[in-house]
Design a protein around this motif. Structure first.
Motif, PDB file in Angstrom:
ATOM      1  N   LEU A 439       0.835  -1.212   0.000  1.00  0.00           N
ATOM      2  CA  LEU A 439       0.000   0.000   0.000  1.00  0.00           C
ATOM      3  C   LEU A 439       0.869   1.261   0.000  1.00  0.00           C
ATOM      4  CD1 LEU A 439      -2.787  -1.107   2.499  1.00  0.00           C
ATOM      5  CD2 LEU A 439      -2.906  -0.987   0.015  1.00  0.00           C
ATOM      6  N   ALA A 440       1.969   1.195   0.784  1.00  0.00           N
ATOM      7  CA  ALA A 440       2.856   2.375   0.831  1.00  0.00           C
ATOM      8  C   ALA A 440       3.465   2.633  -0.546  1.00  0.00           C
ATOM      9  CB  ALA A 440       3.952   2.151   1.866  1.00  0.00           C
ATOM     10  N   GLN A 441       3.872   1.534  -1.211  1.00  0.00           N
ATOM     11  CA  GLN A 441       4.453   1.684  -2.550  1.00  0.00           C
ATOM     12  C   GLN A 441       3.416   2.284  -3.506  1.00  0.00           C
ATOM     13  OE1 GLN A 441       7.489   1.126  -3.707  1.00  0.00           O
ATOM     14  NE2 GLN A 441       7.475   0.175  -5.709  1.00  0.00           N
ATOM     15  N   LEU A 442       2.203   1.792  -3.393  1.00  0.00           N
ATOM     16  CA  LEU A 442       1.127   2.318  -4.257  1.00  0.00           C
ATOM     17  C   LEU A 442       0.929   3.805  -4.008  1.00  0.00           C
ATOM     18  CD1 LEU A 442      -1.854  -0.182  -4.436  1.00  0.00           C
ATOM     19  CD2 LEU A 442      -0.156   0.348  -6.152  1.00  0.00           C
ATOM     20  N   ALA A 479       1.225   8.435 -17.627  1.00  0.00           N
ATOM     21  CA  ALA A 479       1.242   8.137 -16.191  1.00  0.00           C
ATOM     22  C   ALA A 479       0.603   6.779 -15.914  1.00  0.00           C
ATOM     23  CB  ALA A 479       0.508   9.234 -15.421  1.00  0.00           C
ATOM     24  N   LEU A 480      -0.493   6.475 -16.570  1.00  0.00           N
ATOM     25  CA  LEU A 480      -1.167   5.195 -16.323  1.00  0.00           C
ATOM     26  C   LEU A 480      -0.322   4.026 -16.817  1.00  0.00           C
ATOM     27  CD1 LEU A 480      -4.889   6.046 -17.096  1.00  0.00           C
ATOM     28  CD2 LEU A 480      -3.780   5.785 -14.884  1.00  0.00           C
ATOM     29  N   ALA A 481       0.373   4.247 -17.914  1.00  0.00           N
ATOM     30  CA  ALA A 481       1.248   3.185 -18.425  1.00  0.00           C
ATOM     31  C   ALA A 481       2.371   2.921 -17.422  1.00  0.00           C
ATOM     32  CB  ALA A 481       1.821   3.581 -19.779  1.00  0.00           C
ATOM     33  N   ALA A 482       2.912   4.009 -16.854  1.00  0.00           N
ATOM     34  CA  ALA A 482       3.968   3.856 -15.845  1.00  0.00           C
ATOM     35  C   ALA A 482       3.427   3.127 -14.623  1.00  0.00           C
ATOM     36  CB  ALA A 482       4.506   5.229 -15.445  1.00  0.00           C
ATOM     37  N   PHE A 483       2.198   3.469 -14.237  1.00  0.00           N
ATOM     38  CA  PHE A 483       1.558   2.814 -13.081  1.00  0.00           C
ATOM     39  C   PHE A 483       1.412   1.314 -13.345  1.00  0.00           C
ATOM     40  CE2 PHE A 483      -2.167   1.290 -10.844  1.00  0.00           C
ATOM     41  CZ  PHE A 483      -1.939   1.737  -9.556  1.00  0.00           C
ATOM     42  N   ASP A 484       0.928   0.974 -14.531  1.00  0.00           N
ATOM     43  CA  ASP A 484       0.725  -0.444 -14.864  1.00  0.00           C
ATOM     44  C   ASP A 484       2.043  -1.201 -14.827  1.00  0.00           C
ATOM     45  OD1 ASP A 484      -1.920  -0.010 -15.128  1.00  0.00           O
ATOM     46  OD2 ASP A 484      -1.890   0.246 -17.310  1.00  0.00           O
ATOM     47  N   ALA A 485       3.077  -0.559 -15.385  1.00  0.00           N
ATOM     48  CA  ALA A 485       4.375  -1.241 -15.438  1.00  0.00           C
ATOM     49  C   ALA A 485       4.894  -1.506 -14.029  1.00  0.00           C
ATOM     50  CB  ALA A 485       5.364  -0.386 -16.219  1.00  0.00           C
ATOM     51  N   GLU A 486       4.744  -0.517 -13.134  1.00  0.00           N
ATOM     52  CA  GLU A 486       5.254  -0.667 -11.768  1.00  0.00           C
ATOM     53  C   GLU A 486       4.456  -1.712 -10.993  1.00  0.00           C
ATOM     54  OE1 GLU A 486       7.639   0.220  -9.821  1.00  0.00           O
ATOM     55  OE2 GLU A 486       8.684   1.386 -11.347  1.00  0.00           O
ATOM     56  N   GLN A 488       2.621  -4.140 -12.014  1.00  0.00           N
ATOM     57  CA  GLN A 488       2.634  -5.507 -12.541  1.00  0.00           C
ATOM     58  C   GLN A 488       3.583  -6.376 -11.713  1.00  0.00           C
ATOM     59  OE1 GLN A 488       3.934  -5.705 -16.563  1.00  0.00           O
ATOM     60  NE2 GLN A 488       2.635  -7.454 -17.033  1.00  0.00           N
ATOM     61  N   ARG A 489       4.714  -5.791 -11.339  1.00  0.00           N
ATOM     62  CA  ARG A 489       5.696  -6.548 -10.554  1.00  0.00           C
ATOM     63  C   ARG A 489       5.343  -6.541  -9.071  1.00  0.00           C
ATOM     64  NH1 ARG A 489       9.079  -3.322 -13.838  1.00  0.00           N
ATOM     65  NH2 ARG A 489       9.518  -1.978 -12.066  1.00  0.00           N
ATOM     66  N   LEU A 490       4.448  -5.632  -8.702  1.00  0.00           N
ATOM     67  CA  LEU A 490       4.166  -5.434  -7.279  1.00  0.00           C
ATOM     68  C   LEU A 490       3.134  -6.425  -6.735  1.00  0.00           C
ATOM     69  CD1 LEU A 490       5.100  -3.399  -5.142  1.00  0.00           C
ATOM     70  CD2 LEU A 490       3.072  -2.060  -5.651  1.00  0.00           C
ATOM     71  N   VAL A 491       2.177  -6.785  -7.552  1.00  0.00           N
ATOM     72  CA  VAL A 491       1.109  -7.675  -7.072  1.00  0.00           C
ATOM     73  C   VAL A 491       1.627  -9.110  -7.036  1.00  0.00           C
ATOM     74  CG1 VAL A 491      -1.205  -8.521  -7.514  1.00  0.00           C
ATOM     75  CG2 VAL A 491      -0.659  -6.157  -7.992  1.00  0.00           C
ATOM     76  N   LEU A 492       1.665  -9.671  -5.820  1.00  0.00           N
ATOM     77  CA  LEU A 492       2.209 -11.024  -5.667  1.00  0.00           C
ATOM     78  C   LEU A 492       1.130 -12.068  -5.903  1.00  0.00           C
ATOM     79  CD1 LEU A 492       4.423 -10.746  -2.484  1.00  0.00           C
ATOM     80  CD2 LEU A 492       4.981 -10.217  -4.827  1.00  0.00           C
ATOM     81  N   PRO A 493       1.534 -13.241  -6.389  1.00  0.00           N
ATOM     82  CA  PRO A 493       0.561 -14.328  -6.476  1.00  0.00           C
ATOM     83  C   PRO A 493       0.146 -14.758  -5.060  1.00  0.00           C
ATOM     84  CG  PRO A 493       2.771 -15.078  -7.043  1.00  0.00           C
ATOM     85  CD  PRO A 493       2.854 -13.608  -6.891  1.00  0.00           C
ATOM     86  N   ASP A 494      -0.960 -15.461  -4.967  1.00  0.00           N
ATOM     87  CA  ASP A 494      -1.510 -15.936  -3.678  1.00  0.00           C
ATOM     88  C   ASP A 494      -1.879 -14.786  -2.752  1.00  0.00           C
ATOM     89  OD1 ASP A 494      -1.135 -18.587  -4.424  1.00  0.00           O
ATOM     90  OD2 ASP A 494       0.940 -18.543  -3.734  1.00  0.00           O
ATOM     91  N   THR A 495      -2.260 -13.678  -3.338  1.00  0.00           N
ATOM     92  CA  THR A 495      -2.788 -12.579  -2.517  1.00  0.00           C
ATOM     93  C   THR A 495      -4.082 -12.104  -3.175  1.00  0.00           C
ATOM     94  OG1 THR A 495      -1.626 -10.929  -3.810  1.00  0.00           O
ATOM     95  CG2 THR A 495      -0.509 -11.722  -1.838  1.00  0.00           C
ATOM     96  N   TRP A 497      -4.612  -8.967  -3.389  1.00  0.00           N
ATOM     97  CA  TRP A 497      -4.313  -7.557  -3.635  1.00  0.00           C
ATOM     98  C   TRP A 497      -4.801  -7.151  -5.024  1.00  0.00           C
ATOM     99  CZ3 TRP A 497       1.579  -7.695  -2.116  1.00  0.00           C
ATOM    100  CH2 TRP A 497       1.678  -8.071  -0.770  1.00  0.00           C
ATOM    101  N   SER A 498      -5.205  -5.950  -5.087  1.00  0.00           N
ATOM    102  CA  SER A 498      -5.649  -5.439  -6.382  1.00  0.00           C
ATOM    103  C   SER A 498      -5.214  -3.982  -6.508  1.00  0.00           C
ATOM    104  CB  SER A 498      -7.174  -5.539  -6.470  1.00  0.00           C
ATOM    105  OG  SER A 498      -7.617  -4.757  -7.542  1.00  0.00           O
ATOM    106  N   VAL A 499      -4.835  -3.620  -7.720  1.00  0.00           N
ATOM    107  CA  VAL A 499      -4.403  -2.232  -7.937  1.00  0.00           C
ATOM    108  C   VAL A 499      -5.426  -1.460  -8.753  1.00  0.00           C
ATOM    109  CG1 VAL A 499      -1.958  -2.747  -7.777  1.00  0.00           C
ATOM    110  CG2 VAL A 499      -3.098  -2.889  -9.975  1.00  0.00           C
ATOM    111  N   SER A 500      -6.486  -2.153  -9.130  1.00  0.00           N
ATOM    112  CA  SER A 500      -7.428  -1.502 -10.048  1.00  0.00           C
ATOM    113  C   SER A 500      -8.078  -0.274  -9.394  1.00  0.00           C
ATOM    114  CB  SER A 500      -8.484  -2.488 -10.518  1.00  0.00           C
ATOM    115  OG  SER A 500      -9.068  -3.091  -9.409  1.00  0.00           O
ATOM    116  N   GLU A 501      -8.379  -0.409  -8.101  1.00  0.00           N
ATOM    117  CA  GLU A 501      -9.016   0.729  -7.419  1.00  0.00           C
ATOM    118  C   GLU A 501      -8.055   1.923  -7.368  1.00  0.00           C
ATOM    119  OE1 GLU A 501     -11.149   1.340  -3.166  1.00  0.00           O
ATOM    120  OE2 GLU A 501     -10.945  -0.694  -3.915  1.00  0.00           O
TER     121      GLU A 501
END
Ligand SMILES: Nc1nc2c(ncn2[C@@H]2O[C@H](COP(=O)(O)OP(=O)(O)OP(=O)(O)O)[C@@H](O)[C@H]2O)c(=O)[nH]1
Length: 823
Positions: A439-442, A479-486, A488-495, A497-501
């Motif tokens: 969340l802090a990274q987001l 900016a949104l493309a940069a957000f998506d790129a960042e 993508q690596r941030l969301v871990l499997p088995d969680t 977590w969602s970045v869509s919101e």
């Protein structure tokens, strides 16, 4: 149906010979009924069902019972219920016709605490008793036997100490629950030294059993509005030495029971229920069977009376404890109770292996989680400082995998189910630790992208030409493309977590920033247009107001309309790329109208200030009074009708005051006005009555002055020297002029005078010479005045004394000051 009370309470107390059946010694009365006061007797070998317990020293221990068929293993070690056999046994025991006239008693307690011995002695049953020499568990499953010659069904339940067997506690929980649900009286058998011990006294077991008993059997009755079922818990304390008063032991057990009851999670329907609503608690103590054999026998006899004698105040089989099941339905009922218990998942509690696995897995997980948390802490400070960590996603994934690997290595050896469950728990725990980092990274990413967007927009709008809408779209997409790129690596499997919101929020924020910037842009544009409007409005208004006539205000308002239209057109042209909404456009155009209106009013106010208007009126008057119809200045002659011209010009000018005082266009505009700007109705009155009157007075004064001045001009033109005087002067002075020209001396003097005058003129000495001459004249005059005063002050001033004249320094006659004529 009423219970057959008579049949129930016909238990004889007489004693008789006992029958020894090998392992089982059952005291037998004359009628073949076992007695509390037993004596040993040998039984034929064929009746022996178990070996060993008929030891010589067993004495009363050895139950001399009926033949084996008298007992029934109601539920075997494999937890199978013997429904059909039960029915046969009831028939054999002659109890099928008993209706409600029977009682059920069960015993619970740790294994080898003399339960079977107690039952055999109390009821004359022939349950297996442990062989003292082998000391092995005897009772397996649940055994049922008819007590003595009366309709008492006695249940001997397998011992409740699973730890000794190394097995799980599944069966003992089920059997204990079965006893509680079916028996009127449950004897809880315990050694005296077990009192106060949670595990040893089976309190842990009781807790589970009471808990399930409530949900399984009591809730349904409570919901159906049926009366609560009560059971008697009879605590029998064995090997009671007598040092501690029984009352103390009682209160310890009662306190334990209350504690257990309070800790139960009660179903909603039984939220306020008390222990006493479901259980009565009673106590009895028996001395050591071997060491105090006599006292033990007495105790048994006393206790037995509580089961037999209805008049005993502590009589056990009170009607309220009866389950109200007719005996012919009892096999089916007990079977269904057992099935219900078997199906209950709450009793499927963990085995020892599971408990061990839970304990170890928890330990291993805690160690792995601690190492993981320490590794993650290093990343905390950078995130707290607002940085976006490029490798955070990778770091989180690797730390988590490391922690799970540590856990897997050690914990996978334990119970599979527990291991899998604990692994899932650990994963959740690790994810919970990682979540704040995520969340802090987001948040940091959001902030960083938003500020980069703002900067890019500001730079873009500083360029000479730009398309604002295009800039916004370009940078939002970036900016949104940069957000998506960042992310993508941030969301871990088995969680989960969602970045869509967050992505939606980011886009909203960027659009909000763009809106603010656009508002600034629009504002700047509006300010530019306002200046433009003011500039373009000033001249036409001034021109219109300087030509006062009936169409003056139409021209003024026409200029305003023109400025408004021009401002709106310019705005639309320049705001085309700002992606403004129609509402915003309408608001801005409306604002421009108001600005133009304010500019118009300001201009009108300035142009109709008292000074300006006074000079304007004076100019208007002078135009008409001092100039003729063709614009040529008038030189008044005595023959001219100056008065008439004056009156005409004055009246025409005075007529302008009401024209300026109120705006009177042919088609009045509709201006609503706002907080800062007056509406049309408020603004149309330009000059107040008082100002008009003052202006009129002032003008009249100016006009009068102009009139007087004009009059003076006429007089002075009338009093000037006539031309013929100059002819006379020339004729009379002709001889003197000729004399000067013909005399060389005079002519030379004249030339010198002219040359001196030329030099003085060329060298700009006229001023200084005039000053010097003036000063000299003043000095001479002062001197003359002084001399004259001296002369007049002297005696005989009418005739100045010659001495005085003599006393004065020699002054040339010509230098004597001459008094002015007026002196
Ligand atoms: N000290 C003492 N020993 C007793 C008493 N009653 C029985 N015993 C002995 O305790 C041993 C176990 O007796 P059981 O009656 O088989 O005990 P149990 O609780 O039914 O045993 P399981 O059915 O195996 O759980 C036997 O050797 C008895 O002689 C008693 O009051 N005091």
């Amino acid at each position: 149906m009423e219970r057959d009370e008579e049949a129930v309470h016909r238990m004889p107390v007489e004693t008789g010979p006992s029958v020894v059946t090998g392992a089982h010694k059952v005291p037998v009365m004359a009628s073949g009924i076992p007695s509390a006061d037993t004596s040993e007797a040998e039984v034929p070998p064929e009746t022996v069902t178990r070996t060993a317990s008929a030891s010589a020293d067993a004495g009363h221990d050895v139950a001399i019972g009926l033949a084996q068929p008298n007992r029934l293993q109601l539920i075997d070690e494999d937890q199978h219920f013997s429904g059909a056999l039960f029915h046969d046994h009831l028939s054999q025991w002659g109890m099928l016709e008993a209706g409600f006239g029977y009682d059920i008693c069960a015993v619970l307690g740790s294994q080898s605490t003399g339960k079977s011995t107690l039952l055999n002695r109390l009821f004359g049953t022939n349950f297996d008793v442990m062989d003292d020499r082998a000391r092995q568990q005897t009772t397996k499953g649940i055994w049922l036997c008819r007590g003595m010659d009366r309709n008492v069904l006695v249940m001997d339940v397998e011992g409740t100490d699973g730890r000794e067997r190394g097995e799980d506690q599944d069966f003992e929980r089920k059997s204990a629950l079965f006893s509680l649900a079916t028996a009127e009286c449950v004897i809880v058998n315990m050694w005296e030294n077990q009192v106060g011990l949670f595990q040893g006294a089976n309190m842990g077991l009781l807790k589970t059993v009471l808990d399930v008993n409530l949900t399984l059997f009591q809730v349904g009755r409570a919901r159906a509005g049926a009366p609560k079922e009560k059971t008697l818990l009879l605590f029998v304390i064995r090997d009671y030495i007598g040092t501690t008063p029984l009352a103390n032991l009682e209160s310890t057990i009662r306190a334990d029971l209350q504690r257990i009851w309070a800790s139960l999670t009660k179903p909603e329907a039984l939220a306020g229920a008390e222990l006493g609503d479901f259980f009565d608690v009673s106590f009895s103590a028996l001395p050591h069977k071997v060491l105090q054999a006599k006292e033990f026998d007495e105790g048994i006899a006393q206790l037995q009376r509580r089961f037999i004698d209805r008049s005993d105040p502590q009589y056990v089989f009170q009607t309220e404890y009866h389950k109200r099941i007719p005996i012919d339905g009892l096999p089916h009922y007990l079977e269904s109770v057992w099935e219900q218990i078997m199906q209950n998942k709450d009793l499927d509690l963990p085995t020892q292996q599971e408990l061990l696995a839970q304990f170890r897995c928890d330990e291993i997980a805690a160690a792995a989680a601690a190492a993981f948390a320490a590794a993650m802490t290093a990343l905390r400070s950078a995130l707290d400082a607002g940085q976006v960590l490029a490798t955070l996603g990778v770091d989180m994934a690797s730390h988590r995998a490391e922690a799970l690997a540590v856990f897997d290595k050690d914990a996978s050896r334990y119970h599979r189910g527990v291991y899998a469950r604990k692994r899932a728990d650990l994963l959740l725990q690790l994810n919970a630790v990682l979540l704040p980092f995520f969340l802090a990274q987001l948040k940091n990413l959001h902030t960083q992208l938003a500020s980069a967007f703002q900067q890019a927009m500001q730079e873009g709008t500083r360029r000479a030409s730009y398309n604002f809408g295009g800039l916004v779209e370009e940078h939002v997409t970036h900016a949104l493309a940069a957000f998506d790129a960042e992310t993508q690596r941030l969301v871990l499997p088995d969680t989960d977590w969602s970045v869509s919101e967050e992505r939606v929020h980011l886009e909203e924020d960027l659009r909000a920033v763009a809106r603010t910037l656009r508002a600034d842009e629009t504002q700047k544009l509006a300010v530019r247009l306002e200046k433009d409007i003011r500039r373009h409005l000033a001249e036409p208004i001034e021109a219109a107001l300087s030509e006062p006539d009936a169409g003056m205000w139409d021209r003024v308002l026409g200029a305003w309309h023109e400025a408004c239209d021009r401002g709106a057109a310019l705005y639309r042209e320049r705001a085309a790329h700002l992606n403004t909404t129609p509402d915003e456009d309408a608001a801005t155009v409306g604002r421009l109208h108001m600005v133009a209106w304010r500019a118009l009013l300001d201009r009108v106010q300035e142009s109709t200030s008292e000074t300006v208007l006074a000079s304007r009126l004076r100019a208007f008057f002078e135009d008409r009074f001092r100039y003729d119809a063709s614009g040529v200045p008038r030189v008044w002659k005595p023959s001219d009708d100056m008065d008439d011209a004056f009156v005409q010009a004055r009246d025409a000018t005075l007529a302008l005051i009401p024209l300026y005082a109120t705006m009177q266009p042919e088609t009045p505009p509709t201006v609503a006005g706002d907080e800062d700007t007056p509406s049309w109705d408020e603004a149309r009155r330009v000059l107040s009555e008082r100002r008009c009157a003052e202006l009129g007075r002032r003008f009249r004064r100016d006009a009068d002055a102009a009139y007087v001045e004009a009059k003076r001009g006429t007089v002075s033109s009338m009093t000037q020297v006539p031309w013929w005087m100059y002819v006379v002067l020339i004729v009379l002075g002709w001889n003197e002029a000729m004399a000067v020209l013909h005399s060389p001396v005079y002519f030379t003097l004249l030339c010198m005078l002219l040359a001196s005058a030329y030099v003085v003129w060329r060298m700009n000495l006229a001023g200084p010479m005039l000053t010097v001459t003036t000063h000299v004249a003043k000095e001479l005059r002062a001197l003359g005045e002084q001399q004259l005063r001296v002369y007049l002050d002297a005696p005989g001033t009418a005739h100045p004394a010659p001495r005085a004249t003599e006393a004065r320094p020699a002054v040339p006659e010509s230098a004597e000051p001459r008094l002015p004529a007026s002196f």
